[in-house]
Design an enzyme around this catalytic site. Structure first.
Site, PDB file in Angstrom:
ATOM      1  N   ASP A 227      -9.670  -7.044 -26.929  1.00  0.00           N
ATOM      2  CA  ASP A 227      -9.792  -8.496 -27.059  1.00  0.00           C
ATOM      3  C   ASP A 227      -8.744  -9.047 -28.031  1.00  0.00           C
ATOM      4  O   ASP A 227      -9.070  -9.544 -29.111  1.00  0.00           O
ATOM      5  CB  ASP A 227     -11.194  -8.888 -27.529  1.00  0.00           C
ATOM      6  CG  ASP A 227     -11.589 -10.271 -27.019  1.00  0.00           C
ATOM      7  OD1 ASP A 227     -11.058 -10.688 -25.980  1.00  0.00           O
ATOM      8  OD2 ASP A 227     -12.425 -10.935 -27.659  1.00  0.00           O
TER       9      ASP A 227
ATOM     10  N   SER B 110      -8.281  -7.337 -31.815  1.00  0.00           N
ATOM     11  CA  SER B 110      -8.002  -8.710 -32.232  1.00  0.00           C
ATOM     12  C   SER B 110      -6.541  -8.841 -32.676  1.00  0.00           C
ATOM     13  O   SER B 110      -5.637  -8.585 -31.901  1.00  0.00           O
ATOM     14  CB  SER B 110      -8.981  -9.128 -33.334  1.00  0.00           C
ATOM     15  OG  SER B 110      -8.931 -10.513 -33.551  1.00  0.00           O
TER      16      SER B 110
ATOM     17  N   HIS C 142     -16.730 -10.810 -29.276  1.00  0.00           N
ATOM     18  CA  HIS C 142     -15.390 -10.349 -29.647  1.00  0.00           C
ATOM     19  C   HIS C 142     -15.374  -8.828 -29.795  1.00  0.00           C
ATOM     20  O   HIS C 142     -14.474  -8.147 -29.285  1.00  0.00           O
ATOM     21  CB  HIS C 142     -14.981 -11.029 -30.949  1.00  0.00           C
ATOM     22  CG  HIS C 142     -13.505 -11.041 -31.204  1.00  0.00           C
ATOM     23  ND1 HIS C 142     -12.555 -11.053 -30.208  1.00  0.00           N
ATOM     24  CD2 HIS C 142     -12.802 -11.051 -32.382  1.00  0.00           C
ATOM     25  CE1 HIS C 142     -11.338 -11.077 -30.740  1.00  0.00           C
ATOM     26  NE2 HIS C 142     -11.466 -11.060 -32.054  1.00  0.00           N
TER      27      HIS C 142
END
Length: 497
Positions: free
Chosen positions: A202, A178, A284
């Site tokens: 991601d 992230s 995610h």
């Protein structure tokens, strides 16, 4: 107790607006001193007292055991004795694991799993966790600004380590999740040398989508940058994971959209258990679990295939391995630096091992007569040397093309081996479809249009993983049936990966 990440979906537009308003206000009414990033000044002040390692807002924790509770060994630039205290091997491969934004100020549960998998796979390597929880537990917009601070801190540590005799940046692998992926990008941008590899799990989308390469993860940040995109679906106009390609290779499992195990059926089950937080992060975090899978299941490596977009991949057009168009994903990926399209796609299972087996079906339809407005639903069953598959649905994006080779993508969760025969099935509640098939000697005979609704000459099957091809023809047929069984009529041919 962890705060519910579901609020992120509702608050992100507001947070972004507040961030823009605050930026405009500071620029208009504050002096140069006020405009200076408070986080930068705090970290700079703490760097003047490196002995107070526990007070630093960015900590580099050398993990000697998988258990986070037992990890209490920090290294910091300029403190040589800490390398010995933490048994840091300067000549070994070194992983830096970088977490993302946090609402609860605690490590996310996936971190233990990833660290343990790295230690099991590379037993002699250093595994360092970049702890920036103090800077990550902020409003999202503030945490985004802090990523640059953390990147500079990590780059400074690497510059210091590079001064050691046996330390080489080519042995460094940054793994960022992230916001942590963009921290890895900043680190590569600020470091004096070239980092060996960055893996973005991601990478965060808000405030990074469409940004200049110097302000996000990009291929220039390391010798090789690979990225897994698992949450690129927009919610309220915002994608949690970045949609654009940002690496040398960008892999979009299941199109980077809905991940198996994170769909509507799973949503209802999760809601019933009251675990909405786990639901929201399912897609995610899938990027992390795919990477872990590549570490622990060495004999079940997932393959991805180069394609211009998800739509073409779903049609089965992109299952070629020619000219490096296919690759394993995760830790074992083959380093390639594509100058043009870097996007690759694959299908996965809902859990580990995530590997599936992709197949391309080519069906040439010579004629059919539709008795209604609704297209039928097709499915195919494989019978192979190692087993049989369940009925596999064929996704028909458009109408069946007449006198045209229709291409489909199907996948099995188990290896059925070489395809020996298949069963093609179709059904519809609003119309009737009949099949027409005959032996090759009867193929040129004139069909009876009043009774024969679907005419197929043969079906070609290609395996994505092995690149083997097979041509199948009829075994038997029944005029009024909605089922067609076919057998291989030619030996398969293969192309090495």
């Amino acid at each position: 107790m962890r705060a519910c990440p579901f609020l992120l979906l509702l608050l992100l537009p507001l947070l972004l607006s507040l961030g823009r308003i605050a930026a405009v206000r500071d620029a208009a009414g504050a002096g140069p001193e006020r405009r200076q990033d408070d986080s930068v000044s705090q970290v700079q002040k703490l760097r003047e007292e490196p002995s107070k390692v526990r007070d630093l807002q960015v900590k580099f924790i050398v993990r000697t055991t998988p258990d986070l509770d037992d990890a209490d060994c920090y290294i910091t630039a300029g403190q040589d004795h800490l390398l010995d205290d933490c048994n840091f091997n300067v000549s070994a491969k070194t992983f830096f694991v970088i977490h993302g934004w946090t609402m609860g100020g605690m490590y996310e549960r996936w971190l233990d799993t990833l660290v343990s998998a790295l230690q099991e796979r590379e037993k002699e390597a250093n595994v360092v966790v970049v702890n920036w929880l103090a800077l990550a537990q902020q409003l999202y917009t503030i945490a985004v600004n802090n990523t640059r601070v953390v990147g500079k801190e990590l780059a400074g540590l690497l510059d210091w380590l590079e001064e050691k005799k046996d330390f080489q940046l080519k042995n460094v692998h940054l793994i960022g999740y992230s916001l942590g992926a963009h921290i890895a990008g900043y680190t590569g941008n600020y470091a004096r040398g070239i980092i060996g590899r960055i893996t973005g799990l991601d990478p965060a989308g808000p405030m990074f989508e469409g940004a200049d390469p110097s302000r996000r993860l990009s291929p220039d940040d390391a010798d090789f940058v690979d990225v897994l995109h698992t949450y690129t679906r927009e919610t309220l106009g915002i994608s949690i994971g970045i949609q654009m390609p940002v690496g040398h290779i960008d892999i979009y499992p299941n199109g980077g959209d809905i991940q198996p195990g994170c769909g509507l059926t799973d949503i209802l089950g999760t809601l019933a258990l009251g675990e909405i937080g786990d639901l929201v992060i399912c897609e995610h975090e899938r990027s992390v679990h795919l990477f872990v899978d590549s570490l622990v299941n060495k004999d079940k490596q997932s393959f991805a295939f180069q394609c211009t977009d998800s739509g073409r991949f779903k049609k089965g057009i992109c299952l070629s391995c020619r000219k490096n168009r296919c690759n394993s994903i995760g830790y074992n990926i083959k380093k390639m630096r594509n100058k043009r399209n870097s996007k690759m796609y694959l299908k996965t299972r809902a859990g580990m091992p995530f590997k599936v087996f992709h197949y391309q079906l080519k069906i040439h339809v010579f004629s059919y007569k539709s008795l209604g407005e609704t297209e039928p639903s097709f499915s195919v069953t494989f019978y192979g040397t190692s087993g049989d598959s369940e009925p596999l649905p064929l996704e028909v994006s458009d109408q069946i093309g007449l006198n045209y080779t229709n291409t489909f993508l199907v996948y099995t969760e188990e290896d059925v081996g070489d395809i020996l025969r298949i069963k093609l099935t179709w059904e519809s509640t609003t119309q009737s479809w009949y099949n027409f098939w005959s032996q090759m000697k009867n193929y040129w005979s004139k069909p009876d249009p009043s009774s024969k609704e679907l005419q197929i000459r043969r079906i070609r099957v290609k395996s994505g993983e092995t690149q083997k091809k097979a041509m199948l023809a009829v075994e038997f047929w029944e005029l009024k049936s909605t089922c067609l069984k076919m057998v291989k009529v030619e030996k398969h041919c293969s192309r090495p990966l």
